[in-house]
Design a protein around this motif. Structure first.
Motif, short mmCIF file in Angstrom:
data_model
loop_
_atom_site.label_atom_id
_atom_site.label_comp_id
_atom_site.label_asym_id
_atom_site.label_seq_id
_atom_site.Cartn_x
_atom_site.Cartn_y
_atom_site.Cartn_z
N LEU A 53 0.82 -1.20 0.00
CA LEU A 53 0.00 0.00 0.00
C LEU A 53 0.86 1.26 0.00
O LEU A 53 1.98 1.25 0.51
CB LEU A 53 -0.91 0.03 1.23
CG LEU A 53 -1.89 -1.12 1.39
CD1 LEU A 53 -2.66 -1.00 2.70
CD2 LEU A 53 -2.86 -1.19 0.21
N ILE A 63 -2.84 7.47 -0.41
CA ILE A 63 -3.68 7.73 -1.58
C ILE A 63 -3.20 8.93 -2.38
O ILE A 63 -3.25 8.94 -3.59
CB ILE A 63 -5.17 7.87 -1.17
CG1 ILE A 63 -6.09 7.79 -2.38
CG2 ILE A 63 -5.43 9.11 -0.37
CD1 ILE A 63 -6.30 6.43 -2.92
N TYR A 80 -11.84 5.86 0.07
CA TYR A 80 -10.63 5.18 -0.38
C TYR A 80 -10.57 3.73 0.09
O TYR A 80 -11.18 3.38 1.10
CB TYR A 80 -9.40 5.96 0.10
CG TYR A 80 -9.45 7.40 -0.33
CD1 TYR A 80 -9.46 7.74 -1.68
CD2 TYR A 80 -9.55 8.43 0.60
CE1 TYR A 80 -9.53 9.05 -2.10
CE2 TYR A 80 -9.62 9.75 0.19
CZ TYR A 80 -9.62 10.05 -1.16
OH TYR A 80 -9.69 11.35 -1.56
N PRO A 81 -9.82 2.88 -0.60
CA PRO A 81 -9.83 1.44 -0.33
C PRO A 81 -9.42 1.03 1.08
O PRO A 81 -10.04 0.16 1.68
CB PRO A 81 -8.85 0.86 -1.36
CG PRO A 81 -8.74 1.88 -2.43
CD PRO A 81 -9.00 3.20 -1.78
N GLN A 111 -10.55 -2.00 5.53
CA GLN A 111 -10.96 -1.69 4.16
C GLN A 111 -12.13 -0.72 4.25
O GLN A 111 -13.29 -1.10 4.20
CB GLN A 111 -11.36 -2.96 3.41
CG GLN A 111 -10.19 -3.82 3.02
CD GLN A 111 -10.66 -5.01 2.22
OE1 GLN A 111 -11.12 -5.98 2.79
NE2 GLN A 111 -10.56 -4.91 0.91
N ARG A 113 -13.37 1.48 2.29
CA ARG A 113 -14.26 1.63 1.13
C ARG A 113 -15.31 0.51 1.12
O ARG A 113 -16.42 0.69 0.69
CB ARG A 113 -13.44 1.59 -0.16
CG ARG A 113 -14.24 1.69 -1.41
CD ARG A 113 -14.70 3.13 -1.65
NE ARG A 113 -15.83 3.11 -2.53
CZ ARG A 113 -17.08 3.42 -2.16
NH1 ARG A 113 -17.34 3.79 -0.94
NH2 ARG A 113 -18.05 3.38 -3.01
N SER A 162 -5.25 7.50 4.41
CA SER A 162 -5.91 6.66 3.41
C SER A 162 -4.87 6.07 2.47
O SER A 162 -3.89 6.73 2.12
CB SER A 162 -6.91 7.50 2.61
OG SER A 162 -7.88 8.04 3.49
N TYR A 163 -5.12 4.83 2.06
CA TYR A 163 -4.17 4.10 1.22
C TYR A 163 -4.84 3.47 0.01
O TYR A 163 -6.04 3.23 0.01
CB TYR A 163 -3.51 2.97 2.02
CG TYR A 163 -2.64 3.44 3.14
CD1 TYR A 163 -1.29 3.72 2.92
CD2 TYR A 163 -3.14 3.61 4.43
CE1 TYR A 163 -0.47 4.15 3.96
CE2 TYR A 163 -2.33 4.05 5.46
CZ TYR A 163 -1.01 4.31 5.22
OH TYR A 163 -0.21 4.74 6.23
N ARG A 164 -4.01 3.19 -0.98
CA ARG A 164 -4.41 2.44 -2.17
C ARG A 164 -3.30 1.44 -2.47
O ARG A 164 -2.20 1.54 -1.92
CB ARG A 164 -4.62 3.38 -3.36
CG ARG A 164 -3.36 4.10 -3.78
CD ARG A 164 -3.53 4.90 -5.06
NE ARG A 164 -2.35 5.69 -5.34
CZ ARG A 164 -1.23 5.23 -5.88
NH1 ARG A 164 -1.11 3.96 -6.20
NH2 ARG A 164 -0.20 6.03 -6.10
N LYS A 178 -0.20 -0.07 -4.28
CA LYS A 178 0.93 0.55 -4.98
C LYS A 178 0.96 0.14 -6.45
O LYS A 178 1.26 0.94 -7.32
CB LYS A 178 2.24 0.17 -4.30
CG LYS A 178 3.45 0.81 -4.92
CD LYS A 178 4.73 0.48 -4.18
CE LYS A 178 5.91 1.18 -4.83
NZ LYS A 178 7.15 0.88 -4.11
N GLU A 238 -8.47 0.04 -8.65
CA GLU A 238 -8.51 1.10 -7.64
C GLU A 238 -9.96 1.52 -7.47
O GLU A 238 -10.56 2.07 -8.36
CB GLU A 238 -7.66 2.28 -8.14
CG GLU A 238 -6.86 2.96 -7.08
CD GLU A 238 -7.65 4.00 -6.34
OE1 GLU A 238 -8.63 3.64 -5.68
OE2 GLU A 238 -7.27 5.17 -6.40
N SER A 298 -11.46 3.75 -5.46
CA SER A 298 -11.78 5.02 -4.82
C SER A 298 -12.95 5.70 -5.51
O SER A 298 -13.13 5.60 -6.72
CB SER A 298 -10.57 5.97 -4.87
OG SER A 298 -9.51 5.45 -4.14
#
Length: 163
Positions: free
Chosen positions: A6, A9, A58-59, A101, A103, A124-126, A128, A134, A136
């Motif tokens: 991750l 974001i 966000y995820p 999670q 989202r 918040s992360y997504r 990589k 994705e 979001s």
């Protein structure tokens, strides 16, 4: 933990901070007069919350507790399962983080009693890997499920569009 590497974001917005405060007298009175629920309904939407039931934009999110919680009762992150049951993440403690999670999972931050301050940092992360889907969505800053908020007053540029 997430199954994928991750990254934050956005490079320019690493985190946001939520702050709630009350006087020591108010916190002490709250502890004395409160009769905390001994058990929560397994399918209740009526949970006093810092931020009501919602899904994040966000995820993945990481919520870091920055306050001393030793005198605090409650304040857990509650997660609603697809069947409607409510489960609690382990109680918050200074320096402890909850990763979820955001989202996907409908969740809320329950209001603790006996606190003088409740400060959390949320990042918040997504994924990589740019090839990982994705999910979001750009929603309002606090997308509550239970409507009736004043977001149209505080964030009109996000809620109303003038054509």
């Amino acid at each position: 933990m997430a199954g994928v590497e991750l990254v934050p974001i956005m490079d320019y917005e690493i985190a946001h901070v939520n702050i709630a405060m009350k006087s020591e007298d108010a916190a002490a009175n709250e502890l004395v007069s409160s009769k905390r629920r001994s058990s929560m309904s397994k399918k209740s939407d009526d949970v006093p919350a810092v931020v009501n039931w919602h899904n994040d934009s966000y995820p993945f999110v990481c919520v870091l507790m920055l306050s001393d919680t030793s005198k605090m009762i409650g304040g857990e992150t509650l997660i609603k399962t697809p069947s409607g049951d409510i489960i609690a993440a382990e109680g918050p403690a200074k320096g402890k983080a909850t990763v979820l999670q955001g989202r996907i999972l409908t969740h809320l931050a329950s209001i603790p009693i006996g606190y003088t301050e409740r400060i959390t940092s949320v990042t918040s992360y997504r994924a990589k890997d740019p090839l990982v889907t994705e999910g979001s969505v750009l929603k309002t800053v606090k997308p509550e499920v239970n409507y009736g908020s004043n977001f149209n007053v505080f964030y009109p540029e996000w809620v109303e569009r003038n054509f």
